[in-house]
Design a protein around this motif. Structure first.
Motif, PDB file in Angstrom:
ATOM      1  N   VAL A  97       0.847  -1.196   0.000  1.00 58.11           N
ATOM      2  CA  VAL A  97       0.000   0.000   0.000  1.00 58.11           C
ATOM      3  C   VAL A  97       0.877   1.238   0.000  1.00 58.11           C
ATOM      4  O   VAL A  97       0.647   2.186  -0.757  1.00 58.11           O
ATOM      5  N   LEU A  98       1.917   1.243   0.830  1.00 63.92           N
ATOM      6  CA  LEU A  98       2.824   2.391   0.868  1.00 63.92           C
ATOM      7  C   LEU A  98       3.634   2.494  -0.423  1.00 63.92           C
ATOM      8  O   LEU A  98       3.918   3.591  -0.890  1.00 63.92           O
ATOM      9  N   ALA A  99       4.002   1.361  -0.974  1.00 62.00           N
ATOM     10  CA  ALA A  99       4.780   1.386  -2.207  1.00 62.00           C
ATOM     11  C   ALA A  99       3.942   1.928  -3.371  1.00 62.00           C
ATOM     12  O   ALA A  99       4.481   2.567  -4.277  1.00 62.00           O
ATOM     13  N   ALA A 100       2.648   1.687  -3.337  1.00 57.17           N
ATOM     14  CA  ALA A 100       1.786   2.158  -4.413  1.00 57.17           C
ATOM     15  C   ALA A 100       1.549   3.665  -4.334  1.00 57.17           C
ATOM     16  O   ALA A 100       1.268   4.302  -5.341  1.00 57.17           O
ATOM     17  N   LEU A 101       1.662   4.230  -3.142  1.00 52.97           N
ATOM     18  CA  LEU A 101       1.479   5.675  -2.983  1.00 52.97           C
ATOM     19  C   LEU A 101       2.729   6.411  -3.445  1.00 52.97           C
ATOM     20  O   LEU A 101       3.832   5.882  -3.389  1.00 52.97           O
ATOM     21  N   HIS A 102       2.543   7.617  -3.861  1.00 52.44           N
ATOM     22  CA  HIS A 102       3.690   8.449  -4.196  1.00 52.44           C
ATOM     23  C   HIS A 102       4.279   8.922  -2.870  1.00 52.44           C
ATOM     24  O   HIS A 102       3.727   9.795  -2.203  1.00 52.44           O
ATOM     25  N   ALA A 103       5.391   8.343  -2.466  1.00 60.91           N
ATOM     26  CA  ALA A 103       5.875   8.472  -1.097  1.00 60.91           C
ATOM     27  C   ALA A 103       6.608   9.775  -0.804  1.00 60.91           C
ATOM     28  O   ALA A 103       7.009   9.989   0.329  1.00 60.91           O
ATOM     29  N   GLU A 104       6.761  10.656  -1.762  1.00 55.32           N
ATOM     30  CA  GLU A 104       7.501  11.886  -1.472  1.00 55.32           C
ATOM     31  C   GLU A 104       6.772  12.776  -0.481  1.00 55.32           C
ATOM     32  O   GLU A 104       7.398  13.454   0.318  1.00 55.32           O
ATOM     33  N   TRP A 105       5.457  12.769  -0.491  1.00 61.73           N
ATOM     34  CA  TRP A 105       4.709  13.563   0.471  1.00 61.73           C
ATOM     35  C   TRP A 105       4.473  12.793   1.766  1.00 61.73           C
ATOM     36  O   TRP A 105       4.257  13.363   2.815  1.00 61.73           O
ATOM     37  N   LEU A 106       4.541  11.448   1.700  1.00 63.84           N
ATOM     38  CA  LEU A 106       4.267  10.618   2.861  1.00 63.84           C
ATOM     39  C   LEU A 106       5.499  10.420   3.738  1.00 63.84           C
ATOM     40  O   LEU A 106       5.373  10.324   4.963  1.00 63.84           O
ATOM     41  N   ALA A 107       6.674  10.406   3.135  1.00 62.44           N
ATOM     42  CA  ALA A 107       7.891  10.112   3.894  1.00 62.44           C
ATOM     43  C   ALA A 107       8.154  11.104   5.041  1.00 62.44           C
ATOM     44  O   ALA A 107       8.486  10.651   6.147  1.00 62.44           O
ATOM     45  N   PRO A 108       8.000  12.407   4.853  1.00 54.38           N
ATOM     46  CA  PRO A 108       8.236  13.298   6.008  1.00 54.38           C
ATOM     47  C   PRO A 108       7.260  13.052   7.156  1.00 54.38           C
ATOM     48  O   PRO A 108       7.639  13.200   8.323  1.00 54.38           O
TER      49      PRO A 108
END
Length: 64
Positions: free
Chosen positions: A48-59
């Motif tokens: 699920v996390l890999a499918a999201l665009h993680a640049e906004w999620l990582a911080p």
């Protein structure tokens, strides 16, 4: 209803506010029991996390 005389007497002593509080907290108690008895609740699917665009999620996760 309640057949045990000791429980019946205890239920009569409990005020309506305590009864309301018990009624409101009962669903959370059931969720807690389900959490303690079912280890699959804590399984997390990383896809699920890999499918999201993680640049906004990582911080937000503290990894950036």
């Amino acid at each position: 209803m309640i057949k045990n005389p000791i429980l019946l007497k205890a239920w009569k002593v409990i005020t309506w506010r305590w009864r309301l509080q018990l009624a409101l907290n009962a669903p959370f108690g059931l969720l807690w029991v389900a959490d303690k008895t079912n280890p699959a609740v804590h399984a997390f699917d990383m896809s699920v996390l890999a499918a999201l665009h993680a640049e906004w999620l990582a911080p937000m996760m503290g990894i950036a």
